[in-house]
Design a protein around this motif. Sequence first.
Motif, PDB file in Angstrom:
ATOM      1  N   LEU A   1       6.091  -4.170  -2.243  1.00 37.46           N
ATOM      2  CA  LEU A   1       4.775  -4.465  -1.668  1.00 37.46           C
ATOM      3  C   LEU A   1       4.589  -3.771  -0.327  1.00 37.46           C
ATOM      4  O   LEU A   1       3.490  -3.269  -0.019  1.00 37.46           O
ATOM      5  N   ASN A   2       5.628  -3.705   0.470  1.00 36.86           N
ATOM      6  CA  ASN A   2       5.491  -3.062   1.779  1.00 36.86           C
ATOM      7  C   ASN A   2       5.398  -1.543   1.673  1.00 36.86           C
ATOM      8  O   ASN A   2       4.834  -0.892   2.546  1.00 36.86           O
ATOM      9  N   ARG A   3       5.935  -0.975   0.592  1.00 30.01           N
ATOM     10  CA  ARG A   3       5.695   0.451   0.343  1.00 30.01           C
ATOM     11  C   ARG A   3       4.224   0.705   0.030  1.00 30.01           C
ATOM     12  O   ARG A   3       3.660   1.743   0.390  1.00 30.01           O
ATOM     13  N   LEU A   4       3.629  -0.264  -0.653  1.00 27.38           N
ATOM     14  CA  LEU A   4       2.236  -0.114  -1.090  1.00 27.38           C
ATOM     15  C   LEU A   4       1.234  -0.520  -0.018  1.00 27.38           C
ATOM     16  O   LEU A   4       0.078  -0.084  -0.047  1.00 27.38           O
ATOM     17  N   ARG A   5       1.677  -1.330   0.926  1.00 26.07           N
ATOM     18  CA  ARG A   5       0.774  -1.898   1.942  1.00 26.07           C
ATOM     19  C   ARG A   5       0.004  -0.799   2.683  1.00 26.07           C
ATOM     20  O   ARG A   5       0.567   0.153   3.179  1.00 26.07           O
ATOM     21  N   GLY A   6      -1.321  -0.983   2.731  1.00 27.46           N
ATOM     22  CA  GLY A   6      -2.184  -0.032   3.423  1.00 27.46           C
ATOM     23  C   GLY A   6      -2.565   1.188   2.608  1.00 27.46           C
ATOM     24  O   GLY A   6      -3.298   2.056   3.105  1.00 27.46           O
TER      25      GLY A   6
ATOM     26  N   HIS B   1       1.884  -8.987 -10.663  1.00 25.99           N
ATOM     27  CA  HIS B   1       3.079  -8.576  -9.917  1.00 25.99           C
ATOM     28  C   HIS B   1       3.577  -7.207 -10.370  1.00 25.99           C
ATOM     29  O   HIS B   1       4.070  -6.424  -9.550  1.00 25.99           O
ATOM     30  N   ARG B   2       3.452  -6.922 -11.652  1.00 26.92           N
ATOM     31  CA  ARG B   2       3.911  -5.629 -12.154  1.00 26.92           C
ATOM     32  C   ARG B   2       3.068  -4.477 -11.612  1.00 26.92           C
ATOM     33  O   ARG B   2       3.539  -3.342 -11.503  1.00 26.92           O
ATOM     34  N   LYS B   3       1.826  -4.776 -11.277  1.00 28.77           N
ATOM     35  CA  LYS B   3       0.899  -3.739 -10.808  1.00 28.77           C
ATOM     36  C   LYS B   3       1.458  -2.994  -9.600  1.00 28.77           C
ATOM     37  O   LYS B   3       1.377  -1.757  -9.535  1.00 28.77           O
ATOM     38  N   SER B   4       2.005  -3.705  -8.654  1.00 28.27           N
ATOM     39  CA  SER B   4       2.531  -3.046  -7.456  1.00 28.27           C
ATOM     40  C   SER B   4       3.712  -2.141  -7.795  1.00 28.27           C
ATOM     41  O   SER B   4       3.865  -1.057  -7.217  1.00 28.27           O
ATOM     42  N   PHE B   5       4.549  -2.566  -8.751  1.00 26.81           N
ATOM     43  CA  PHE B   5       5.666  -1.723  -9.186  1.00 26.81           C
ATOM     44  C   PHE B   5       5.144  -0.475  -9.892  1.00 26.81           C
ATOM     45  O   PHE B   5       5.680   0.621  -9.707  1.00 26.81           O
ATOM     46  N   GLU B   6       4.102  -0.646 -10.711  1.00 24.36           N
ATOM     47  CA  GLU B   6       3.505   0.502 -11.406  1.00 24.36           C
ATOM     48  C   GLU B   6       2.975   1.526 -10.408  1.00 24.36           C
ATOM     49  O   GLU B   6       3.178   2.744 -10.572  1.00 24.36           O
TER      50      GLU B   6
ATOM     51  N   CYS C   1       3.943   2.151  -7.562  1.00 30.31           N
ATOM     52  CA  CYS C   1       5.049   2.831  -6.878  1.00 30.31           C
ATOM     53  C   CYS C   1       5.925   3.618  -7.854  1.00 30.31           C
ATOM     54  O   CYS C   1       6.947   4.186  -7.460  1.00 30.31           O
ATOM     55  N   GLY C   2       5.514   3.647  -9.145  1.00 33.76           N
ATOM     56  CA  GLY C   2       6.292   4.364 -10.151  1.00 33.76           C
ATOM     57  C   GLY C   2       7.606   3.685 -10.494  1.00 33.76           C
ATOM     58  O   GLY C   2       8.552   4.345 -10.930  1.00 33.76           O
ATOM     59  N   MET C   3       7.674   2.357 -10.316  1.00 33.08           N
ATOM     60  CA  MET C   3       8.935   1.631 -10.528  1.00 33.08           C
ATOM     61  C   MET C   3       8.748   0.446 -11.473  1.00 33.08           C
ATOM     62  O   MET C   3       9.400  -0.584 -11.337  1.00 33.08           O
ATOM     63  N   GLU C   4       7.857   0.586 -12.440  1.00 39.79           N
ATOM     64  CA  GLU C   4       7.599  -0.522 -13.359  1.00 39.79           C
ATOM     65  C   GLU C   4       8.822  -0.899 -14.193  1.00 39.79           C
ATOM     66  O   GLU C   4       8.985  -2.065 -14.596  1.00 39.79           O
TER      67      GLU C   4
END
Length: 272
Positions: A91-96, A137-142, A144-147
Amino acid sequence: MPLLSARETAYQTIRSRIITMELKPGDPLNDRELAEELGISRTPMREALLMLNLARMVDIKPQSGTHVAPINLKLMEMEQFARYTLEKEILNRLRGHVTPRQEEEYRSNIETYRVLEADMSQPDRTARMLELDNAFHRKSFELCGMEAHYDHMLASLQHVERIRKFSLQTEENKSVCSSHTAILEALLHGSADDVSEALESHLSRYKQSACASPRHNHYLTALSASARSFRRGAHRRRAAPVVLAAGYRRGVPSARTGRSPVRPRAFTAPLR
């Protein structure tokens, strides 16, 4: 995709029924009846039940038979900590960095969940709510390419998944939409601490909602009796004095000579 063995088929089938609460804590498990139902012999069924026993999802006792194990809150918390640690980093990789289109997808998920939560007459309501929760929850992993990491994590969280399903069945858990909204707002506008706090608050709701239902306390256990016994025994062993020789304790003078016992030198084999 390779076909599953009879043992693996039995393991996955019983495990799924336990996680979805089709088989509830305390329910008896008869290996003969289960084997007949699945069309396999009793040997792979017994092996599957032993595997589930190792996973702490089944209790096998010689005198009382095999039963579905209670939900172990201690093991659930261990799994939840692992999930929190990984998901917080994602989530913090995706934040912002969430785009308007991605934000809309998140909000659509939350709204669909809200409609299902309000309408008790919806078919397969609980299963669809769990799917929507997973998709959020999976959306954030997707993104970031880490699903694949999420899928692997979810498959290993068997005690967390049990209490997730249980918390929905108790109807005590009404905070999913607000919790998901708080996580999304932290992703859009918050700090790293905001993300951590929103996620921690959200994940802790499973245990809180389950424990808030006293009618189902027999479904839960904080720590198995064998583990408590082991801990007490380990504590007693640590407290006991170390015996070096007959009648002697480390650093305690001999009553006969008044001198501390001499510790023997360690034997070292000569080099060849």
